[in-house]
Design a protein around this motif. Structure first.
Motif, mmCIF file in Angstrom:
data_model
loop_
_atom_site.group_PDB
_atom_site.id
_atom_site.type_symbol
_atom_site.label_atom_id
_atom_site.label_comp_id
_atom_site.label_asym_id
_atom_site.label_seq_id
_atom_site.Cartn_x
_atom_site.Cartn_y
_atom_site.Cartn_z
ATOM 1 N N THR A 385 2.148 6.542 -0.526
ATOM 2 C CA THR A 385 2.531 6.075 0.807
ATOM 3 C C THR A 385 4.050 6.242 0.967
ATOM 4 O O THR A 385 4.755 6.537 0.000
ATOM 5 C CB THR A 385 2.168 4.591 0.999
ATOM 6 O OG1 THR A 385 3.080 3.807 0.204
ATOM 7 C CG2 THR A 385 0.733 4.310 0.563
ATOM 8 N N ASP A 387 5.897 3.821 1.558
ATOM 9 C CA ASP A 387 6.445 2.554 1.072
ATOM 10 C C ASP A 387 6.577 2.610 -0.443
ATOM 11 O O ASP A 387 5.586 2.533 -1.177
ATOM 12 C CB ASP A 387 5.515 1.414 1.505
ATOM 13 C CG ASP A 387 6.058 0.048 1.117
ATOM 14 O OD1 ASP A 387 6.982 -0.016 0.270
ATOM 15 O OD2 ASP A 387 5.571 -0.959 1.651
ATOM 16 N N GLU A 390 5.139 -0.324 -2.419
ATOM 17 C CA GLU A 390 3.682 -0.257 -2.496
ATOM 18 C C GLU A 390 3.244 0.758 -3.560
ATOM 19 O O GLU A 390 2.297 0.523 -4.306
ATOM 20 C CB GLU A 390 3.114 0.125 -1.127
ATOM 21 C CG GLU A 390 1.619 0.399 -1.095
ATOM 22 C CD GLU A 390 0.778 -0.835 -1.397
ATOM 23 O OE1 GLU A 390 1.343 -1.940 -1.436
ATOM 24 O OE2 GLU A 390 -0.441 -0.668 -1.615
#
Length: 498
Positions: A385, A387, A390
């Motif tokens: 991702t 992020d 994450e």
């Protein structure tokens, strides 16, 4: 400078793609920042040996519960398992490469390096009608029925691992039920302990339930005078000469019992792959090699053969060349620029094959902020991702003996022509095909699938490139046959060092 195709990377998939393209009549430049991964490999061809376990859950065909799909299982017939696509997890590269391209790529590679370095499988029969669950179906040959079975080789610690093709020097090492083995250690080679290997082989059970009996012997073979610790390559060079073979044979003379197969670490000659035969004749017993940790002598044998072929076939090799920038015009990659000692160099081409490997080579990287990138072409990656936090939470955990690490499956998603795909499933960058270790969805070290994925994806990618270049299959087959039988005389002036 321009070529029809630029191949990035000098591992097994890069060489296989470059040589096939060259034999089909294309002009090819191969750029690489260093040696490929063959020296890290055992020098065998693994197609698919295991599913589940550290590779994570297999597909729904492996069971109805998560526990059943996560159980570690040995694969006996790799091509049959690839054709039964529901055994493979979603996103696995074999789901798009398919059985036919994989078998064709493996067969083509074995023919490329020759029977002196890879043993043909008499149980592999050409059958153009063999099933194929994947879409990569450009190959000309696939094994009939379930295809050849995996072979079971001892490892340097006495474990048992599956593989499909072995070097002739390992043929006697294929373990058989009831076999008796003399495991020989070389006292000055610290990467192999005969007592441990023999002890573990005695404790192991073959996948079919069979057992072997092994005993250990260690001899003091002097590979290089004055050294008490010589690596595998040093031993192999010592055994390239008749004098080294004679000294080792005399150390083993009278030590082999009737019915025993002699297993030695894989150091039986670097440039002279027939050393095992000479030794077997002297001892009156079969002799086989056990692959070691890198640097791998059998892997280097393949590397050296492919390098010589590339020179003879006039593949333009640019060594020490790291890709530092790219040029994209109207959504299509038109050139890459490599860094060099002195000046950058731009390489233009109609097509590019990314064969630079994965995390192990630095082609994929994850930084401390959780950003995961393709460091060569900046292609979008599946399984990550935007992020970083994450990614750090989901892809890497600290229970190293626990659940599989998600990072292993990160890579480039592709279509049947090995064209990279974006998150929306659309083509990410025209003119590019990704092959080998950069592909998403496989845990190669656990599955024992590295060479099969590399060669199958190279096969599918080259099929697509040749079609784009306007080389119909009939022309391609004829050109390859002509090239194989009437190579350009002598090595070309095609190797550069940037």
């Amino acid at each position: 400078m321009s070529s029809d195709v630029v191949v990035i990377g000098a591992g097994i998939s890069g060489y296989a793609a470059a040589l096939r393209l060259r034999r089909a009549g294309a002009t090819v430049t191969l750029v690489t920042k260093g040696m490929g991964g063959l020296a890290l490999s055992p020098g065998t061809v693994d197609v698919l040996g295991r599913l589940g376990g550290a590779a994570g859950p297999a597909g729904p065909g492996a069971g109805t519960t998560a526990e059943e799909r996560s159980a570690r299982r040995a694969i006996t017939r790799p091509y049959a398992a690839i054709a039964a696509a529901d055994l493979l997890p979603e996103g696995h590269p074999y789901r798009v490469i398919g059985r036919r391209a994989t078998a064709a790529g493996v067969d083509r590679f074995a023919a490329l390096v020759g029977s002196e370095l890879l043993t043909a499988r008499p149980d592999a029969v050409e059958d153009a009608g063999a099933g194929d669950a994947g879409a990569g179906s450009g190959g000309s040959a696939a094994p009939a029925g379930d295809g050849p079975a995996n072979l079971w080789l001892p490892t340097a610690v006495g474990a048992i691992r599956p593989t499909l093709l072995v070097q002739p020097s390992m043929q006697a090492s294929v373990l058989r039920d009831g076999g008796h083995y003399l495991v020989v250690g070389l006292a000055r080679l610290k990467d192999f302990t005969a007592d441990m290997a023999a002890g573990n082989l005695n404790r192991s059970t073959l996948p079919d339930g069979g057992r072997v009996r092994a005993r250990a012997l260690t001899v003091d073979f002097v590979a290089r005078g004055g050294e008490s610790d010589t690596n595998a390559v040093g031993h192999a060079r010592a055994l390239d000469g008749a004098e080294g073979i004679d000294r080792l044979a005399r150390l083993l003379d009278g030590r082999v019992r009737d019915g025993e197969t002699v297993l030695l670490p894989a150091v039986l000659g670097l440039d002279r792959p027939g050393v095992f035969r000479e030794l077997a004749e002297r001892l009156g017993a079969p002799v086989g090699e056990i692959p070691l940790v890198p640097p791998s002598v059998p892997g280097l044998r393949l590397e050296h053969r492919l390098d010589r072929l590339a020179s003879a076939e006039r593949v333009r090799m640019v060594m020490g060349a790291r890709v530092v920038s790219t040029r994209v015009e109207r959504g299509r990659l038109v050139s890459v620029t490599t860094a060099a000692a002195g000046r950058p160099r731009e390489h233009r081409a109609a097509a590019f094959i990314l064969a630079a490997g994965g995390f192990e080579s630095g082609a994929l990287a994850m930084d401390s902020h959780g950003r995961v990138t393709d460091t060569v072409l900046g292609l979008p990656l599946a399984g990550v991702t935007a992020d970083g936090a994450e990614n750090l939470r989901r892809l890497v955990h600290r229970d190293y003996w626990g659940a599989p690490q998600g990072l292993f499956r990160v890579g480039v998603a592709v279509d049947a022509g090995m064209r990279p795909l974006g998150p929306d499933g659309a083509a990410a960058l025209a003119g590019v095909h990704a092959v080998g270790g950069v592909l998403a969805g496989a845990v190669r070290w656990s599955e024992k699938s590295g060479e099969g994925i590399a060669l199958g994806s190279a096969q599918a990618a080259v099929d697509a490139v040749l079609a784009d270049l306007g080389c119909p299959p009939a022309h391609t087959a004829a050109a390859e046959a002509d090239a194989a039988t009437s190579r350009a005389a002598g090595p070309g002036e095609s190797k550069e060092q940037d």
